[in-house]
Scaffold this motif. Sequence first.
Motif, PDB file in Angstrom:
ATOM      1  N   LYS A 191      -4.617 -17.465  -6.081  1.00  0.00           N
ATOM      2  CA  LYS A 191      -3.734 -18.616  -6.261  1.00  0.00           C
ATOM      3  C   LYS A 191      -3.339 -18.668  -7.733  1.00  0.00           C
ATOM      4  CE  LYS A 191      -6.083 -21.330  -2.661  1.00  0.00           C
ATOM      5  NZ  LYS A 191      -7.075 -20.287  -2.338  1.00  0.00           N
ATOM      6  N   GLY A 192      -2.166 -19.206  -8.003  1.00  0.00           N
ATOM      7  CA  GLY A 192      -1.739 -19.302  -9.389  1.00  0.00           C
ATOM      8  C   GLY A 192      -0.255 -19.531  -9.494  1.00  0.00           C
ATOM      9  N   PRO A 193       0.273 -19.530 -10.708  1.00  0.00           N
ATOM     10  CA  PRO A 193       1.693 -19.812 -10.937  1.00  0.00           C
ATOM     11  C   PRO A 193       2.561 -18.583 -10.678  1.00  0.00           C
ATOM     12  CG  PRO A 193       0.617 -19.401 -13.026  1.00  0.00           C
ATOM     13  CD  PRO A 193      -0.458 -19.319 -11.976  1.00  0.00           C
ATOM     14  N   TYR A 194       2.479 -18.090  -9.462  1.00  0.00           N
ATOM     15  CA  TYR A 194       3.175 -16.862  -9.095  1.00  0.00           C
ATOM     16  C   TYR A 194       4.204 -17.153  -8.005  1.00  0.00           C
ATOM     17  CZ  TYR A 194      -1.208 -15.191 -11.153  1.00  0.00           C
ATOM     18  OH  TYR A 194      -2.286 -15.000 -11.975  1.00  0.00           O
ATOM     19  N   THR A 195       5.258 -16.341  -7.969  1.00  0.00           N
ATOM     20  CA  THR A 195       6.334 -16.515  -6.997  1.00  0.00           C
ATOM     21  C   THR A 195       6.027 -15.720  -5.737  1.00  0.00           C
ATOM     22  OG1 THR A 195       7.939 -16.759  -8.781  1.00  0.00           O
ATOM     23  CG2 THR A 195       8.805 -16.264  -6.588  1.00  0.00           C
ATOM     24  N   SER A 197      -4.474  -4.618  -1.677  1.00  0.00           N
ATOM     25  CA  SER A 197      -3.405  -5.582  -1.927  1.00  0.00           C
ATOM     26  C   SER A 197      -3.051  -5.627  -3.402  1.00  0.00           C
ATOM     27  CB  SER A 197      -3.829  -6.974  -1.445  1.00  0.00           C
ATOM     28  OG  SER A 197      -4.065  -6.972  -0.053  1.00  0.00           O
ATOM     29  N   THR A 198      -1.894  -5.048  -3.706  1.00  0.00           N
ATOM     30  CA  THR A 198      -1.334  -5.188  -5.044  1.00  0.00           C
ATOM     31  C   THR A 198      -0.453  -6.431  -5.086  1.00  0.00           C
ATOM     32  OG1 THR A 198      -1.360  -2.792  -5.413  1.00  0.00           O
ATOM     33  CG2 THR A 198       0.083  -4.106  -6.825  1.00  0.00           C
ATOM     34  N   ILE A 199       0.538  -6.485  -4.192  1.00  0.00           N
ATOM     35  CA  ILE A 199       1.364  -7.697  -4.086  1.00  0.00           C
ATOM     36  C   ILE A 199       1.020  -8.499  -2.830  1.00  0.00           C
ATOM     37  CG2 ILE A 199       3.223  -6.577  -5.365  1.00  0.00           C
ATOM     38  CD1 ILE A 199       4.812  -6.442  -2.722  1.00  0.00           C
ATOM     39  N   ASN A 244       4.879 -13.121 -14.558  1.00  0.00           N
ATOM     40  CA  ASN A 244       3.516 -13.662 -14.583  1.00  0.00           C
ATOM     41  C   ASN A 244       2.600 -12.877 -13.649  1.00  0.00           C
ATOM     42  OD1 ASN A 244       3.881 -15.715 -16.441  1.00  0.00           O
ATOM     43  ND2 ASN A 244       4.516 -17.207 -14.899  1.00  0.00           N
ATOM     44  N   PHE A 245       3.116 -12.541 -12.484  1.00  0.00           N
ATOM     45  CA  PHE A 245       2.305 -11.795 -11.529  1.00  0.00           C
ATOM     46  C   PHE A 245       2.054 -10.369 -12.012  1.00  0.00           C
ATOM     47  CE2 PHE A 245       1.661  -9.447  -7.488  1.00  0.00           C
ATOM     48  CZ  PHE A 245       0.490 -10.090  -7.103  1.00  0.00           C
ATOM     49  N   GLY A 274       1.020 -15.054   1.507  1.00  0.00           N
ATOM     50  CA  GLY A 274       0.038 -13.996   1.255  1.00  0.00           C
ATOM     51  C   GLY A 274       0.578 -12.852   0.424  1.00  0.00           C
ATOM     52  N   SER A 275       1.827 -12.971  -0.048  1.00  0.00           N
ATOM     53  CA  SER A 275       2.456 -11.871  -0.782  1.00  0.00           C
ATOM     54  C   SER A 275       3.254 -12.436  -1.953  1.00  0.00           C
ATOM     55  CB  SER A 275       3.387 -11.082   0.146  1.00  0.00           C
ATOM     56  OG  SER A 275       2.720 -10.691   1.332  1.00  0.00           O
ATOM     57  N   TYR A 276       3.313 -11.649  -3.029  1.00  0.00           N
ATOM     58  CA  TYR A 276       3.950 -12.125  -4.249  1.00  0.00           C
ATOM     59  C   TYR A 276       5.070 -11.190  -4.695  1.00  0.00           C
ATOM     60  CZ  TYR A 276       0.018 -15.324  -4.495  1.00  0.00           C
ATOM     61  OH  TYR A 276      -0.892 -16.311  -4.205  1.00  0.00           O
TER      62      TYR A 276
END
Length: 691
Positions: free
Chosen positions: A124-128, A110-112, A148-149, A140-142
Motif C-alpha cells: 500500500k502507498g501513494p502509488y497509481t 510481482s513487480t507491478i 513513485n512506484f 492489485g497492480s500498479y
Amino acid sequence: MSTRLITSLIFFFLCRIPVFSQLASLARGPEKAYISFRLGTTLYQTEERFGEVISLFNKYRGVTDEITFFTSETHPPLPLEVFRARMKIVEKRMQTARENGYRTGINVLSTIGHHEENLENSLKGPYTHVTDIEGKVSKGSYCPNDQNFQIYIREIYKAMSLANPDYIWIDDDIRLAGHLPISLTCFCNQCLHVFEKEQGKKYTRESLKAAVNEGKAEDKLLVRNAWLQHNRNTIANLFKLIEETVHTLKPGLPLGFMTGDRFFEGYDFANWAEILAGKDRAPVMWRPGGGFYNDQIPADLAGKSHDIGRQVSTLPAQVLSIQSEIENYTYQRLKKSANITALEAASHIAAGCTGAAFNVLSFHDEPLTEYEPLIARLHEMRPFYDLMTARLGRGALAGVSVQWNKDSFSGGNLAEGNWFGAGAGIAGYEIDEIGLPASYSAQSASVIKLKKDNINALSKKEIEEILSKGVYMDVDALSQLNERGFGDLTGFEASGSHWMDRIEKMSNHALNGSFAGRKRDNRQSVYKSEAFDLRKTSDKAGVLAGLVDYAGNPVADCTMGAFENRLGGRVCVAGYYPWSSVHSLSKSTQMKSVFRWLSKDRLPGYIGSFHKINLWVRQPQEGRTALAFTNSSFDAARNVVLMIHTTDETIRVFDMNCKETVIRADGKEGPYRRFVIPHVKAWEMQLVVTQ
C-alpha cells in the motif's frame, strides 16, 4: 606448441568467461535442455521443509539443474519490509541449493502486480493503480510509469541482487492486459501525459477512446499504432530501470523474463531482450507461457505450444535458455497427470523452446510423497528433453503460419469501432491437428493462414508480398482484400451467405482426388457459423467445393476455391467452417493436398496418413532435417506415414524413452520421401532426424 593447440586453449579459457561462453554455445547450439523447478514460499520458509524438497530432488538427481525461489505466494506486490526479510531467507536457501549442486535464483512474482488478491497483506502507498479506458482500476497492480512506484521497484531489485542469486526471473505481471478485474491498461493520467509528450497532442480517456474507434480507418490506425508503440516504450523503460539496478550491483547477472502472447503490449521481445542484456551483454533467458493448467481438454496442450512457438519466433538467436512455463496451478495432483505434464514440456521444445521451468509442486503443506510419482516421471523424461534440445536446438520452424506481426492488435475490430474488445486475429488450431507442419513466422512460412483482422495492420506492399506466396483465407479476409483493391489477386468474391442447413460438397477438382462428391456437414443449427457463396472473378479460378441442402439440392456452386494469380501466388478461399471440423478422412486429405499445392511443394514435411498428429519441422541444417510430432489422440497410431522433403533415404526415430529405430524410405512422391512409422502410443511424442 601447434597453432591448433594454442587456438584450442584460448577457446577453452575464453569459454570460462560468461559472455564468451554464451557465444560458444550460440555457435554450436544448446547441448542439453535447460530445466528448472520453481518453488512456492511454503516450500522454503523453514529449513525442514526445504530439506524435504532437496532430498526429493537429490533422490532423482538430474530431474532439474536449477532451483528457483518465488518471492511471494499471492499476486500483488509485497510490502518492502516483507520483501527484504524474505530475501534473507532466500539467500540461505540458495546457498543450500548450491551446496547440493544446483544453480539457483529468484523469481520475482510481482513487480507491478498481476491482479487483485490478498490486498490486506499487500503493498500500500501513494502509488497509481493500473487504469482502464473507462477509469476503473485494479487494486492489485500498479502503473509502471508512476515515478513513485519506480522507487519501490528499484528497492526490490536491489534486495534480490544483494541476496547473491545466480540469476533473476521477472514474472509475466509486466504486461498491460489482464490485470483483473479490468482488461486493457494503462490509461491513468500519468500514462496519458507520457503519451502527450510522445505525440505532441493531449488526450483524455474519452478523446483517446473516440480517436481509436471513430472516424476514417487510416486515422484510427494511426492512433492505435502510436498507442502500441507507447506500450512498447512503457515496458522498455521499466526494463531499463531493472537492468541498470541489477547490473550496477551484479554485472553480468543473467536476467529472465516470462511472457505470454503480448499483442496489446506490442510484442517487442527482441528489443526487450536487448535491453535486459545491458551494455555488458549479460545472458538473457526467456520463459514463454500460456494457459494449460489441467488436462481436462488435452488438445489445449498443443494450443499452448503454438502460443509459445509464436513467442519464441520473435527472440534473437543469442537467447539460448528458453524454458517453457509448465504450470499445474493450483497444484492439485489429479488435475494434470504426470504423463501429460511430461509430454507438455516435450511439446513446447518441439515448438521452439530449449527447456522447461516446472511449477508443479504444492504451495501448501501436502506431503511431497504425493508429488513423487510426478518427479519420477519427469526424471525418466530428462534424457529425451536433452536429446530433443540437442537435435532441434534453436533451428527455425518451417511450414504453415498464421499471418501476424507486432502491429496485429492495431487492426482488431477496426470497422466495428470497438478496439478495447478486440483480439489479434489468430486462426484456430484445429487445422494443425491433421499433420500439417506448424510454423510461427509468416515471413519464412511455406503457407500463410489469413484472417481479416491482421490485414488491417498490413501495408499495400506487405499484402502484395503475402499474395505472391501461398495463402489460405476465410471469406472475411477475402472481402477485406477485395475492398482494399486486391481483387485481381484473390480470384473470388463473396456473393451470398447462409446461417442454416448448408452442407459442403466436394467437386471433381484434381486436388480432391478420389473424394469428389464427399460431403461435410458441420450442423449450422448447433455450431453457429456463416456459410458463404463464392463467385469466381477469373477464369483461372477453380471450384473445390459447393453447398447443398439436406435434400441434396445445390445451393451454391462454390464455397471453396483455388486460384493462381499474376504474381505467382496461390490462394485458397474457404467459406464453410474454414478453421474447424477438418477431421474426416476426406476433408483432412483435401486440406493436405490444398496446402501442398499452395506451397508449390515447399512444405518441409507432413503426415500422409489419416491420423490426429501435431507436427513441427525445423528448417534443414547442414543437409539434415529434424522434426518432432505428437500422436494427439487417445488411440495408438499405426503405420504413420511421414512425408519429408528430403533426398535422404533413412531416418532415425526416437521415442520418449530415447529408444531408437532406423527406418528406410519405401517410396517417394515428388520431392517427398515416404517413411512409415509402425506404431506410436496415444499421447506420445517422437523425434525424427534424417541421415
